[in-house]
Design an enzyme around this catalytic site. Structure first.
Site, short mmCIF file in Angstrom:
data_model
loop_
_atom_site.label_atom_id
_atom_site.label_comp_id
_atom_site.label_asym_id
_atom_site.label_seq_id
_atom_site.Cartn_x
_atom_site.Cartn_y
_atom_site.Cartn_z
CG ASN A 5 -1.93 1.07 1.48
OD1 ASN A 5 -1.59 2.11 0.55
ND2 ASN A 5 -2.70 1.29 2.25
NE ARG A 59 -5.72 2.22 -0.44
CZ ARG A 59 -5.86 3.27 0.24
NH1 ARG A 59 -4.74 3.76 0.47
NH2 ARG A 59 -6.94 3.90 0.19
CG HIS A 95 -12.17 5.52 2.24
ND1 HIS A 95 -13.06 6.52 2.93
CD2 HIS A 95 -11.07 5.75 2.54
CE1 HIS A 95 -11.97 7.30 3.23
NE2 HIS A 95 -10.83 6.77 3.16
NE ARG A 124 -8.73 14.47 1.61
CZ ARG A 124 -8.92 12.94 1.63
NH1 ARG A 124 -9.96 12.24 1.59
NH2 ARG A 124 -7.80 12.24 1.83
CD GLU A 181 -8.54 0.39 3.75
OE1 GLU A 181 -7.98 0.86 4.60
OE2 GLU A 181 -8.61 1.24 2.79
#
Ligand code: ADP
Length: 345
Positions: free
Chosen positions: A7, A64, A152, A213, A332
């Site tokens: 990742n 990923r 996601h 964000r 993940e």
């Protein structure tokens, strides 16, 4: 089968090594190489460090990839895959170029075995047109493929599978609102195991309030600030991505633990927390509204898994009485390893 999951971000590579077979799944090792570009010269060197540490046979590598464009599911890396990831480097500038670098370098260093790309966007390719289109002239969608992609997805897909297992339902029969709340935050509506809408959009900027964000804002604010502050579009985008959200409102931190602590004495930290919770509640309400049935609302990610009071505050009054509320730790990398195993075995 020994599967290495990579990742990679612009300055780090996280890895996990799994042994996966028909009989079970075992995590053998994990770690991270940070400060690429500073202490570690490049992604190639970082990979060499990881391989040197592992010193084991590797049968396949799962990567990923944040933005997978048109891909509906994981894919064995080939020229077409690289081309599609490159195409979306512009809209995922922190992630896609790093993924390409890691994929190409690791294919040289660990050659002769399959490399698989697992895309964060893939889970959302089932969304209907009425959910993924923006109401701007249709030709922009045709010409530039502007649409909601969602992010996601690997995490939302993993917790969907886990929730189905917990609820003792088949995956094709589970209806959920899944909330991934970490540094980045997103909510997804899952109907019969498939994503039908999600809060993130063309980029991960849309939707919930996040660490740094803004999430949803009126786009007209952008030219207004540019004019008033005499700054260019890059400065505004940086402000929306890096200086907004919990950090922007509180002026204290992007980290939820710090915000919770500060909220006892700082009005602005309290406000940031209230806004964060309010936005989640609004999205949960909207997704409960579009789903015919909600078996459960699922919370995951660093905030979703650990902030005990959050579920009550965001679900009260909006979640149907007979729906369950679940906390499911995400994984993940395990999902990426499973996809890799399924594709190559
Ligand atoms: P990433 O999105 O980078 O994977 P995580 O999923 O680890 O990040 O989430 C990080 C967020 O989780 C941070 O805002 C952190 O403050 C928050 N968090 C971690 N533990 C707790 C806790 N006990 N209570 C509230 N928030 C927490």
């Amino acid at each position: 089968m020994f599967i290495l999951v990579l990742n990679s971000g612009s300055s780090s590579i996280k890895y996990k090594l799994f042994d996966i077979s028909g009989k079970g799944e075992r995590l053998l090792d994990k770690g991270v190489v940070e400060r690429i570009g500073h202490k570690v010269p490049s992604h190639r060197e970082a990979l060499a460090m990881i391989l040197d540490k592992l010193r084991t046979r590797i049968d396949a590598v799962g990567h990923r990839v944040v933005h997978g464009g048109k891909f509906k599911e994981a894919a064995i890396v080939n020229k077409e895959v690289i081309k599609e990831i490159s195409r979306f480097s512009e809209v995922a500038p922190l992630h896609n170029p790093a993924a390409i670098m890691t994929i190409t370098e690791s294919m040289k260093l660990i050659s002769g075995i399959p490399h698989v790309s697992v895309f964060d966007t893939a889970f959302y390719q089932t969304m209907p047109e009425h959910a993924y289109l923006y109401a701007i002239p249709y030709r922009y969608h045709e010409k530039y493929r502007i649409r909601k992609y969602g992010f996601h997805g690997t995490s939302h897909r993993y917790v969907t599978m886990q929730a189905a297992r917990i609820l003792k339902k088949s995956i094709n029969n589970v209806n959920l609102v899944t909330c991934h709340l970490g540094n980045g935050c997103s909510i997804t509506a899952v109907e019969n195991g498939k994503a039908i809408d999600t809060s993130m959009g063309f980029t991960p900027l849309e939707g919930l309030i996040m660490g740094t964000r803004s999430g949803d804002i009126d786009p007209a604010i952008i030219p207004y600030i540019m004019e008033k502050e005499n700054i260019d579009i890059n400065a505004v985008m940086k402000m929306l991505n890096k200086k907004s959200g919990l950090l922007g409102i509180s002026g204290i931190s992007n980290d939820m633990r710090e915000i919770i602590k500060a909220a006892r004495s700082s009005k602005k930290a309290r406000l940031a927390l209230d806004m964060f919770i309010y936005r989640i509640k609004k999205y949960i309400g909207a997704y409960v509204g579009i789903l015919k049935k909600v078996d459960a609302v699922v919370f995951t990610g660093g905030i979703g898994e650990n902030y005990a009071g959050l579920m009550k505050k965001t679900c009260k009054g909006v979640v149907p009485k007979n729906s369950k509320i679940l906390i499911i730790p995400t994984d993940e990398e395990l999902m990426i390893a499973r996809d890799t195993y399924n594709l190559v075995s």
